[in-house]
Design a protein around this motif. Sequence first.
Motif, PDB file in Angstrom:
ATOM      1  N   PHE A 113      86.483 115.261  34.597  1.00  0.00           N
ATOM      2  CA  PHE A 113      87.176 115.630  35.834  1.00  0.00           C
ATOM      3  C   PHE A 113      88.195 116.744  35.598  1.00  0.00           C
ATOM      4  O   PHE A 113      88.460 117.551  36.501  1.00  0.00           O
ATOM      5  N   SER A 114      88.754 116.813  34.406  1.00  0.00           N
ATOM      6  CA  SER A 114      89.659 117.904  34.072  1.00  0.00           C
ATOM      7  C   SER A 114      88.911 119.240  34.100  1.00  0.00           C
ATOM      8  O   SER A 114      89.403 120.240  34.633  1.00  0.00           O
ATOM      9  N   PHE A 115      87.685 119.251  33.536  1.00  0.00           N
ATOM     10  CA  PHE A 115      86.884 120.477  33.540  1.00  0.00           C
ATOM     11  C   PHE A 115      86.474 120.855  34.959  1.00  0.00           C
ATOM     12  O   PHE A 115      86.472 122.038  35.332  1.00  0.00           O
ATOM     13  N   LEU A 116      86.136 119.850  35.778  1.00  0.00           N
ATOM     14  CA  LEU A 116      85.778 120.135  37.175  1.00  0.00           C
ATOM     15  C   LEU A 116      86.964 120.734  37.931  1.00  0.00           C
ATOM     16  O   LEU A 116      86.774 121.569  38.823  1.00  0.00           O
ATOM     17  N   GLY A 117      88.176 120.350  37.565  1.00  0.00           N
ATOM     18  CA  GLY A 117      89.365 120.948  38.170  1.00  0.00           C
ATOM     19  C   GLY A 117      89.470 122.429  37.846  1.00  0.00           C
ATOM     20  O   GLY A 117      89.828 123.245  38.711  1.00  0.00           O
ATOM     21  N   ARG A 118      89.129 122.790  36.600  1.00  0.00           N
ATOM     22  CA  ARG A 118      89.116 124.203  36.202  1.00  0.00           C
ATOM     23  C   ARG A 118      88.065 124.974  37.015  1.00  0.00           C
ATOM     24  O   ARG A 118      88.293 126.113  37.432  1.00  0.00           O
ATOM     25  N   LEU A 119      86.909 124.340  37.227  1.00  0.00           N
ATOM     26  CA  LEU A 119      85.842 124.999  37.981  1.00  0.00           C
ATOM     27  C   LEU A 119      86.238 125.237  39.435  1.00  0.00           C
ATOM     28  O   LEU A 119      85.823 126.228  40.042  1.00  0.00           O
ATOM     29  N   ALA A 120      87.040 124.338  39.985  1.00  0.00           N
ATOM     30  CA  ALA A 120      87.489 124.506  41.375  1.00  0.00           C
ATOM     31  C   ALA A 120      88.287 125.795  41.514  1.00  0.00           C
ATOM     32  O   ALA A 120      88.141 126.530  42.502  1.00  0.00           O
ATOM     33  N   LYS A 121      89.115 126.105  40.514  1.00  0.00           N
ATOM     34  CA  LYS A 121      89.890 127.350  40.538  1.00  0.00           C
ATOM     35  C   LYS A 121      88.964 128.559  40.419  1.00  0.00           C
ATOM     36  O   LYS A 121      89.151 129.565  41.104  1.00  0.00           O
ATOM     37  N   LEU A 122      87.947 128.445  39.531  1.00  0.00           N
ATOM     38  CA  LEU A 122      86.999 129.546  39.355  1.00  0.00           C
ATOM     39  C   LEU A 122      86.201 129.789  40.638  1.00  0.00           C
ATOM     40  O   LEU A 122      85.939 130.939  41.017  1.00  0.00           O
ATOM     41  N   LYS A 123      85.858 128.703  41.321  1.00  0.00           N
ATOM     42  CA  LYS A 123      85.032 128.833  42.532  1.00  0.00           C
ATOM     43  C   LYS A 123      85.805 129.489  43.678  1.00  0.00           C
ATOM     44  O   LYS A 123      85.199 130.120  44.558  1.00  0.00           O
ATOM     45  N   ARG A 124      87.112 129.343  43.668  1.00  0.00           N
ATOM     46  CA  ARG A 124      87.904 130.014  44.698  1.00  0.00           C
ATOM     47  C   ARG A 124      87.821 131.537  44.549  1.00  0.00           C
ATOM     48  O   ARG A 124      87.919 132.278  45.524  1.00  0.00           O
ATOM     49  N   LYS A 125      87.623 131.990  43.300  1.00  0.00           N
ATOM     50  CA  LYS A 125      87.476 133.425  43.039  1.00  0.00           C
ATOM     51  C   LYS A 125      86.031 133.875  43.214  1.00  0.00           C
ATOM     52  O   LYS A 125      85.756 135.005  43.618  1.00  0.00           O
ATOM     53  N   LYS A 126      85.103 132.968  42.869  1.00  0.00           N
ATOM     54  CA  LYS A 126      83.677 133.298  42.897  1.00  0.00           C
ATOM     55  C   LYS A 126      82.998 132.318  43.850  1.00  0.00           C
ATOM     56  O   LYS A 126      82.446 131.287  43.450  1.00  0.00           O
ATOM     57  N   THR A 127      83.026 132.623  45.118  1.00  0.00           N
ATOM     58  CA  THR A 127      82.653 131.657  46.156  1.00  0.00           C
ATOM     59  C   THR A 127      81.182 131.259  46.137  1.00  0.00           C
ATOM     60  O   THR A 127      80.816 130.196  46.656  1.00  0.00           O
ATOM     61  N   ASP A 128      80.311 132.102  45.561  1.00  0.00           N
ATOM     62  CA  ASP A 128      78.887 131.759  45.527  1.00  0.00           C
ATOM     63  C   ASP A 128      78.503 130.947  44.289  1.00  0.00           C
ATOM     64  O   ASP A 128      77.324 130.642  44.079  1.00  0.00           O
ATOM     65  N   LEU A 129      79.472 130.587  43.466  1.00  0.00           N
ATOM     66  CA  LEU A 129      79.206 129.768  42.290  1.00  0.00           C
ATOM     67  C   LEU A 129      78.725 128.382  42.712  1.00  0.00           C
ATOM     68  O   LEU A 129      79.315 127.748  43.594  1.00  0.00           O
ATOM     69  N   VAL A 130      77.644 127.896  42.087  1.00  0.00           N
ATOM     70  CA  VAL A 130      77.134 126.547  42.349  1.00  0.00           C
ATOM     71  C   VAL A 130      77.574 125.633  41.207  1.00  0.00           C
ATOM     72  O   VAL A 130      77.392 125.961  40.033  1.00  0.00           O
ATOM     73  N   VAL A 131      78.154 124.492  41.562  1.00  0.00           N
ATOM     74  CA  VAL A 131      78.644 123.531  40.568  1.00  0.00           C
ATOM     75  C   VAL A 131      77.852 122.237  40.694  1.00  0.00           C
ATOM     76  O   VAL A 131      77.774 121.639  41.768  1.00  0.00           O
ATOM     77  N   ALA A 132      77.247 121.818  39.567  1.00  0.00           N
ATOM     78  CA  ALA A 132      76.448 120.585  39.541  1.00  0.00           C
ATOM     79  C   ALA A 132      77.006 119.625  38.500  1.00  0.00           C
ATOM     80  O   ALA A 132      77.386 120.037  37.406  1.00  0.00           O
ATOM     81  N   VAL A 133      77.029 118.352  38.842  1.00  0.00           N
ATOM     82  CA  VAL A 133      77.510 117.310  37.924  1.00  0.00           C
ATOM     83  C   VAL A 133      76.381 116.324  37.676  1.00  0.00           C
ATOM     84  O   VAL A 133      75.813 115.763  38.623  1.00  0.00           O
ATOM     85  N   GLY A 134      76.036 116.134  36.408  1.00  0.00           N
ATOM     86  CA  GLY A 134      74.990 115.181  36.042  1.00  0.00           C
ATOM     87  C   GLY A 134      75.493 114.166  35.043  1.00  0.00           C
ATOM     88  O   GLY A 134      76.679 114.108  34.730  1.00  0.00           O
ATOM     89  N   GLY A 135      74.590 113.350  34.528  1.00  0.00           N
ATOM     90  CA  GLY A 135      74.944 112.387  33.497  1.00  0.00           C
ATOM     91  C   GLY A 135      75.480 111.073  34.031  1.00  0.00           C
ATOM     92  O   GLY A 135      75.315 110.733  35.210  1.00  0.00           O
ATOM     93  N   CYS A 136      76.161 110.345  33.162  1.00  0.00           N
ATOM     94  CA  CYS A 136      76.537 108.967  33.472  1.00  0.00           C
ATOM     95  C   CYS A 136      77.657 108.844  34.487  1.00  0.00           C
ATOM     96  O   CYS A 136      77.675 107.900  35.286  1.00  0.00           O
ATOM     97  N   VAL A 137      78.629 109.778  34.485  1.00  0.00           N
ATOM     98  CA  VAL A 137      79.673 109.736  35.511  1.00  0.00           C
ATOM     99  C   VAL A 137      79.062 110.001  36.886  1.00  0.00           C
ATOM    100  O   VAL A 137      79.415 109.358  37.874  1.00  0.00           O
ATOM    101  N   ALA A 138      78.112 110.926  36.938  1.00  0.00           N
ATOM    102  CA  ALA A 138      77.418 111.218  38.196  1.00  0.00           C
ATOM    103  C   ALA A 138      76.680 109.988  38.707  1.00  0.00           C
ATOM    104  O   ALA A 138      76.733 109.666  39.897  1.00  0.00           O
ATOM    105  N   GLN A 139      75.989 109.298  37.791  1.00  0.00           N
ATOM    106  CA  GLN A 139      75.253 108.103  38.181  1.00  0.00           C
ATOM    107  C   GLN A 139      76.198 107.007  38.653  1.00  0.00           C
ATOM    108  O   GLN A 139      75.926 106.291  39.624  1.00  0.00           O
TER     109      GLN A 139
END
Length: 471
Positions: free
Chosen positions: A60-86
Amino acid sequence: MKTKKLFVNTMGCQMNVYDSEKVASVLARLGFEKTSVLEEADLVVVNTCTIREKAEQKAFSFLGRLAKLKRKKTDLVVAVGGCVAQQEGEAILKRVPSVDLVFGTRAIGRVAEHVARIERQGVKIVDVEMTDAPVRTEPDAPISSNGQVSSFVTIMTGCENYCTYCVVPSVRGKEISRRPESIVGEIESLVCSGVREVVLLGQNVNSYGIKQGYCSFAELIGMVDRVEGLERIRFTTSHPKDLSEELMGAFAKYEKLCGHFHLPVQSGSDRILKRMNRGYTKEIYMKKVEGLRRVRPHIALSTDIIVGFPGESEEDFEQTLDLIEKASYDSLFAFKYSDRPSAPARKFSGKVPESVKTQRLRRVLESQEDRTTARHRSLIGTVLRVLVEGPSKKQRAGGADLDVVQWSGRTETNIVVNIMLDESTSVRPDENLTGRSVDVKIDGAFPHSIWGKPVAEGTETPIAKGETYAA
C-alpha cells in the motif's frame, strides 16, 4: 502495434515471481515491453504478498507513490495482483482510488483482456474469481528465460493444510496440480532459451498430483531429470508431514537433483506445533531429517521459524532453539508472528509482546549465523562446482571501480559464491561466465556467501579436516 512500457513490482514469494513473468507474457500480446524505469511506464503491475503484515503495508505504501505519479501522468494504468488483491478485492479501489485493475491469484490469464478494456473504456475492474482451472502456460505467450540461468516453474497452486497462522488457503484456493507433460514441456522450452536450473514451486510440492491422479512428485522429478540440457533441479516448499520415503530416495536416484532441502519446521515445541495445526511432532520431524541424511549424508538443510506465536512460552521457545541445534541447519529464515486476516490464530489468546518477539528473533538469527559462518569457513581451501548466474551485486553496482571482475553463482547446496577474476586466474577477466559451471577454489567466507577464484577443471577437491559438511 505500438510498443508500450510495463513496470512490474513483485513482492513476496517465488511463486509471485513466476506469476509476474506470466503476467508480462500475456501483456506482451498487447504490445507491452518491460521497463525498469517506473516513470517510463504506461502500465504498472504490483504483485502483492499478504503472508505478513509488513509485506501488505509495503504494497500500500508503493500504491501511494503511484497515486502521485498518476496525477502527473493521467493515462497511466495501475493494476494490483497477488494475495492482497485476492484478499481485499474491491476494498482496494476504495482505499486507493488511483487503482484501475484488481486481479486475483487465478485471474492471470484474463489480465490482458481486462487491460485492453480499461484502455478502451476507462473503466475499473475487479476480478478475484477463484476458478478451478490449473495454472498453465498460455499457448500464445512464448516462454522466455529473460536471460536468466535459473527459472521458477510452478507445478501446482493452492494449499489445503490450513495452518492456523496462514492465509494461503483463502487467497490461493484449493490444491490444483498441473499436468506433468505441461510442466516438462515448459522446462524444455526454458532450457532452449538458456535456462540451466529450474526451481519447482508449490505451496506443498509433496502432495503434487495426488488429487488429480497424476504421477507422484518424486516421479515428476524423474521426468524433469531426463530433460536434455538441464543441469540442476531444485524445489520448494515441502510440508514435513507429507515427506515420503520415495521423495527422500530421489536424492540418491536423480543426478540433477541438488543436495539442498528446505523443510519448514516453524517451531520446536509440540504444544505450539499442535496449535499451529502442523500435523507432526518434533520427534517425527527429526526422523525425517535423519532419513534425508541417511540417503544423502552431505545434504544441506534449511528451514523456516516463526517466533512469538500466540501462547509461546519461554520453554516453548527454548524447545525451538534445541531443535535448531539438533537439526544443524545450514541456513534458516526466521520471522515474527503477526496476525493476518482470515487466519484462525488471529483469534487465539496469549499474544506475545512485540519486544519479546524481537528478542527471540534476534536470538534465533544470531545462533544460526554463527553456525553458518563456521560451515562456510570450513570450505576455505576446497574446490566447488558453481553454476554462474551473472555479475555479482557489487560488480553490477560499480564494476568500474573494482580491481577484479566479479561473477556470482551457487553451489548445488545453494551457497552463494562470488567468483573473482584477474590476470592470474584460469579464466580471463573478459570472459562471459553466465550459465557456465565453473570449478572455484574457496579463499574466503562470510555469513551469507563465500568467495574464491576459478581453477582448471579436475583440480583435486580437499575435504576440510573433521568436517562432514560438503557443498
